[in-house]
Design a protein around this motif. Structure first.
Motif, PDB file in Angstrom:
ATOM      1  N   VAL A 144       8.683   3.103 -11.499  1.00  0.00           N
ATOM      2  CA  VAL A 144       8.310   2.741 -10.123  1.00  0.00           C
ATOM      3  C   VAL A 144       7.493   1.445 -10.144  1.00  0.00           C
ATOM      4  O   VAL A 144       7.747   0.501  -9.377  1.00  0.00           O
ATOM      5  CB  VAL A 144       7.503   3.880  -9.461  1.00  0.00           C
ATOM      6  CG1 VAL A 144       6.967   3.476  -8.094  1.00  0.00           C
ATOM      7  CG2 VAL A 144       8.350   5.146  -9.349  1.00  0.00           C
ATOM      8  N   ILE A 145       6.517   1.399 -11.058  1.00  0.00           N
ATOM      9  CA  ILE A 145       5.660   0.216 -11.195  1.00  0.00           C
ATOM     10  C   ILE A 145       6.491  -0.999 -11.613  1.00  0.00           C
ATOM     11  O   ILE A 145       6.374  -2.080 -11.034  1.00  0.00           O
ATOM     12  CB  ILE A 145       4.541   0.492 -12.230  1.00  0.00           C
ATOM     13  CG1 ILE A 145       3.596   1.571 -11.699  1.00  0.00           C
ATOM     14  CG2 ILE A 145       3.786  -0.774 -12.592  1.00  0.00           C
ATOM     15  CD1 ILE A 145       2.660   2.153 -12.765  1.00  0.00           C
ATOM     16  N   ALA A 146       7.346  -0.807 -12.613  1.00  0.00           N
ATOM     17  CA  ALA A 146       8.139  -1.923 -13.137  1.00  0.00           C
ATOM     18  C   ALA A 146       9.024  -2.507 -12.041  1.00  0.00           C
ATOM     19  O   ALA A 146       9.127  -3.725 -11.894  1.00  0.00           O
ATOM     20  CB  ALA A 146       8.988  -1.453 -14.321  1.00  0.00           C
ATOM     21  N   LYS A 147       9.637  -1.633 -11.249  1.00  0.00           N
ATOM     22  CA  LYS A 147      10.542  -2.130 -10.202  1.00  0.00           C
ATOM     23  C   LYS A 147       9.760  -2.885  -9.129  1.00  0.00           C
ATOM     24  O   LYS A 147      10.185  -3.953  -8.681  1.00  0.00           O
ATOM     25  CB  LYS A 147      11.301  -0.943  -9.590  1.00  0.00           C
ATOM     26  CG  LYS A 147      12.353  -1.338  -8.579  1.00  0.00           C
ATOM     27  CD  LYS A 147      13.472  -0.314  -8.497  1.00  0.00           C
ATOM     28  CE  LYS A 147      14.575  -0.773  -7.559  1.00  0.00           C
ATOM     29  NZ  LYS A 147      14.396  -0.296  -6.175  1.00  0.00           N
ATOM     30  N   LEU A 148       8.605  -2.366  -8.740  1.00  0.00           N
ATOM     31  CA  LEU A 148       7.823  -3.036  -7.700  1.00  0.00           C
ATOM     32  C   LEU A 148       7.236  -4.357  -8.200  1.00  0.00           C
ATOM     33  O   LEU A 148       6.983  -5.263  -7.419  1.00  0.00           O
ATOM     34  CB  LEU A 148       6.707  -2.112  -7.197  1.00  0.00           C
ATOM     35  CG  LEU A 148       7.184  -1.004  -6.264  1.00  0.00           C
ATOM     36  CD1 LEU A 148       6.130   0.078  -6.123  1.00  0.00           C
ATOM     37  CD2 LEU A 148       7.526  -1.570  -4.884  1.00  0.00           C
TER      38      LEU A 148
ATOM     39  N   ASP B 116      14.247   2.485   8.525  1.00  0.00           N
ATOM     40  CA  ASP B 116      13.899   1.431   7.573  1.00  0.00           C
ATOM     41  C   ASP B 116      12.808   1.882   6.612  1.00  0.00           C
ATOM     42  O   ASP B 116      12.867   1.608   5.405  1.00  0.00           O
ATOM     43  CB  ASP B 116      13.324   0.235   8.354  1.00  0.00           C
ATOM     44  CG  ASP B 116      14.239  -0.957   8.259  1.00  0.00           C
ATOM     45  OD1 ASP B 116      15.458  -0.745   8.146  1.00  0.00           O
ATOM     46  OD2 ASP B 116      13.718  -2.091   8.338  1.00  0.00           O
ATOM     47  N   HIS B 117      11.796   2.550   7.166  1.00  0.00           N
ATOM     48  CA  HIS B 117      10.670   2.968   6.333  1.00  0.00           C
ATOM     49  C   HIS B 117      11.121   4.007   5.298  1.00  0.00           C
ATOM     50  O   HIS B 117      10.776   3.912   4.110  1.00  0.00           O
ATOM     51  CB  HIS B 117       9.552   3.536   7.203  1.00  0.00           C
ATOM     52  CG  HIS B 117       8.395   4.059   6.411  1.00  0.00           C
ATOM     53  ND1 HIS B 117       7.550   3.240   5.692  1.00  0.00           N
ATOM     54  CD2 HIS B 117       7.969   5.330   6.188  1.00  0.00           C
ATOM     55  CE1 HIS B 117       6.643   3.984   5.075  1.00  0.00           C
ATOM     56  NE2 HIS B 117       6.874   5.251   5.356  1.00  0.00           N
ATOM     57  N   VAL B 118      11.915   4.971   5.745  1.00  0.00           N
ATOM     58  CA  VAL B 118      12.396   5.991   4.801  1.00  0.00           C
ATOM     59  C   VAL B 118      13.277   5.351   3.730  1.00  0.00           C
ATOM     60  O   VAL B 118      13.204   5.716   2.550  1.00  0.00           O
ATOM     61  CB  VAL B 118      13.153   7.115   5.551  1.00  0.00           C
ATOM     62  CG1 VAL B 118      13.862   8.047   4.580  1.00  0.00           C
ATOM     63  CG2 VAL B 118      12.175   7.905   6.416  1.00  0.00           C
ATOM     64  N   ALA B 119      14.083   4.369   4.128  1.00  0.00           N
ATOM     65  CA  ALA B 119      14.903   3.672   3.126  1.00  0.00           C
ATOM     66  C   ALA B 119      14.008   3.010   2.076  1.00  0.00           C
ATOM     67  O   ALA B 119      14.326   3.015   0.875  1.00  0.00           O
ATOM     68  CB  ALA B 119      15.798   2.636   3.806  1.00  0.00           C
ATOM     69  N   GLY B 120      12.863   2.475   2.516  1.00  0.00           N
ATOM     70  CA  GLY B 120      11.922   1.862   1.577  1.00  0.00           C
ATOM     71  C   GLY B 120      11.296   2.893   0.640  1.00  0.00           C
ATOM     72  O   GLY B 120      11.179   2.653  -0.563  1.00  0.00           O
ATOM     73  N   VAL B 121      10.897   4.028   1.205  1.00  0.00           N
ATOM     74  CA  VAL B 121      10.302   5.093   0.374  1.00  0.00           C
ATOM     75  C   VAL B 121      11.323   5.538  -0.680  1.00  0.00           C
ATOM     76  O   VAL B 121      10.978   5.762  -1.851  1.00  0.00           O
ATOM     77  CB  VAL B 121       9.849   6.291   1.239  1.00  0.00           C
ATOM     78  CG1 VAL B 121       9.429   7.476   0.370  1.00  0.00           C
ATOM     79  CG2 VAL B 121       8.712   5.872   2.168  1.00  0.00           C
ATOM     80  N   ARG B 122      12.589   5.648  -0.293  1.00  0.00           N
ATOM     81  CA  ARG B 122      13.642   5.998  -1.259  1.00  0.00           C
ATOM     82  C   ARG B 122      13.826   4.910  -2.320  1.00  0.00           C
ATOM     83  O   ARG B 122      13.844   5.187  -3.510  1.00  0.00           O
ATOM     84  CB  ARG B 122      14.987   6.158  -0.538  1.00  0.00           C
ATOM     85  CG  ARG B 122      15.145   7.425   0.245  1.00  0.00           C
ATOM     86  CD  ARG B 122      16.634   7.774   0.381  1.00  0.00           C
ATOM     87  NE  ARG B 122      16.789   9.127   0.856  1.00  0.00           N
ATOM     88  CZ  ARG B 122      16.644  10.209   0.101  1.00  0.00           C
ATOM     89  NH1 ARG B 122      16.356  10.106  -1.181  1.00  0.00           N
ATOM     90  NH2 ARG B 122      16.778  11.413   0.617  1.00  0.00           N
ATOM     91  N   ARG B 123      13.952   3.674  -1.861  1.00  0.00           N
ATOM     92  CA  ARG B 123      14.296   2.562  -2.756  1.00  0.00           C
ATOM     93  C   ARG B 123      13.192   2.330  -3.788  1.00  0.00           C
ATOM     94  O   ARG B 123      13.463   2.092  -4.955  1.00  0.00           O
ATOM     95  CB  ARG B 123      14.503   1.304  -1.904  1.00  0.00           C
ATOM     96  CG  ARG B 123      15.029   0.089  -2.627  1.00  0.00           C
ATOM     97  CD  ARG B 123      15.477  -0.985  -1.633  1.00  0.00           C
ATOM     98  NE  ARG B 123      14.406  -1.429  -0.740  1.00  0.00           N
ATOM     99  CZ  ARG B 123      14.353  -1.211   0.579  1.00  0.00           C
ATOM    100  NH1 ARG B 123      15.318  -0.571   1.186  1.00  0.00           N
ATOM    101  NH2 ARG B 123      13.337  -1.655   1.300  1.00  0.00           N
ATOM    102  N   HIS B 124      11.923   2.401  -3.329  1.00  0.00           N
ATOM    103  CA  HIS B 124      10.810   2.063  -4.218  1.00  0.00           C
ATOM    104  C   HIS B 124      10.296   3.258  -5.003  1.00  0.00           C
ATOM    105  O   HIS B 124       9.521   3.099  -5.934  1.00  0.00           O
ATOM    106  CB  HIS B 124       9.648   1.474  -3.418  1.00  0.00           C
ATOM    107  CG  HIS B 124      10.033   0.322  -2.557  1.00  0.00           C
ATOM    108  ND1 HIS B 124      10.736  -0.766  -3.042  1.00  0.00           N
ATOM    109  CD2 HIS B 124       9.842   0.076  -1.229  1.00  0.00           C
ATOM    110  CE1 HIS B 124      10.942  -1.628  -2.054  1.00  0.00           C
ATOM    111  NE2 HIS B 124      10.431  -1.136  -0.954  1.00  0.00           N
ATOM    112  N   PHE B 125      10.672   4.482  -4.599  1.00  0.00           N
ATOM    113  CA  PHE B 125      10.005   5.637  -5.203  1.00  0.00           C
ATOM    114  C   PHE B 125      10.971   6.810  -5.420  1.00  0.00           C
ATOM    115  O   PHE B 125      11.393   7.066  -6.554  1.00  0.00           O
ATOM    116  CB  PHE B 125       8.818   6.048  -4.317  1.00  0.00           C
ATOM    117  CG  PHE B 125       7.927   7.119  -4.879  1.00  0.00           C
ATOM    118  CD1 PHE B 125       7.655   7.178  -6.236  1.00  0.00           C
ATOM    119  CD2 PHE B 125       7.344   8.071  -4.039  1.00  0.00           C
ATOM    120  CE1 PHE B 125       6.827   8.177  -6.748  1.00  0.00           C
ATOM    121  CE2 PHE B 125       6.508   9.061  -4.539  1.00  0.00           C
ATOM    122  CZ  PHE B 125       6.260   9.111  -5.897  1.00  0.00           C
TER     123      PHE B 125
END
Lengths: 151, 151
Positions: A144-148, B116-125
């Motif tokens: 997660v850290i690496a991707k961000l 959009d926000h949920v897509a971000g939570v998925r993509r980043h985490f």
């Protein structure tokens, strides 16, 4: 546009648990550090400087290490400078900017406060985990850290 | 006094990974929400109100749900009131305080921004985790939360 992929109940629970645990933990640790006259952010900066060669870091590196904007860090360092914990120094040979340097008082402070703070981190968090869960947390967060960070 | 029980390297890695992941995640999500004119804190308040009966919550319950002090929440609600997202209401029958109520505009905003926000939570985490890791996160944090809340 396709329907949003909403979080499943399990995913939503995990995400909300992460947020709630983080907020409760840092509030509690912040309150405990306030008994020593420090904030949680102050403590993180003192730790970073105390672990660096010559107890000093370039401001931009310190901002990266503590994951905050350069301008927010600058305000923070001004407050800590007023409290006698750090000083700013400009390096003559190096135009790339200013350094934050731990003072003797800053060093004494981190030595004095660290045992209590670590006991708090254990009591509220680490000691509630099995060794397997400790390892799992690092495994979960490292990608997660690496991707961000774009790595 | 006994020597402090310092964190082991694995424990320190886990603790620092939790902190770094949280900070990077919330910074990124905050930045993405800013494109919709919201902060991460605004979003959390809109979600809580939108999920409550009659889209309203007592201020003290909202402070508990979002884990912030009553005074910090009050400032936050004032800003959101100025933006037309919420209103404050006093309940005549109930002296225990003020309610925050989602406006029609607040409801429209959360509906528009959530995908959009949920897509971000998925993509980043969330999408970086296996289902087992999702379950494990909740298992790790639930006792931490319960202990800090004194349950």
């Amino acid at each position: 546009m396709a329907d949003p992929r909403w979080l499943s109940p399990a995913e939503q629970s995990a995400w909300r648990a992460h947020l709630a645990a983080h907020r409760l933990l840092t509030h509690r640790l912040d309150r405990e550090l306030q008994e020593h006259g420090l904030s949680f952010n102050d403590y993180e900066i003192l730790v970073n400087l105390s672990e660096s060669p010559e107890r000093r870091m370039r401001m931009s590196d310190l901002a990266d290490a503590t994951i905050q904007s350069r301008s927010r860090l600058s305000h923070q360092i001004s407050r800590m400078e007023a409290a006698g914990l750090v000083t700013r120094e400009n390096c003559e040979d190096d135009r790339r900017g200013t350094f934050a340097v731990l003072t003797g008082e800053g060093w004494d402070t981190i030595q004095r406060v660290a045992p209590d703070h670590v006991a708090g981190v254990r009591r509220h968090f680490i000691d509630l985990l099995t060794p397997a869960q400790v390892a799992e947390l690092e495994e979960i967060y490292t990608p997660v850290i690496a991707k961000l960070q774009g790595k």
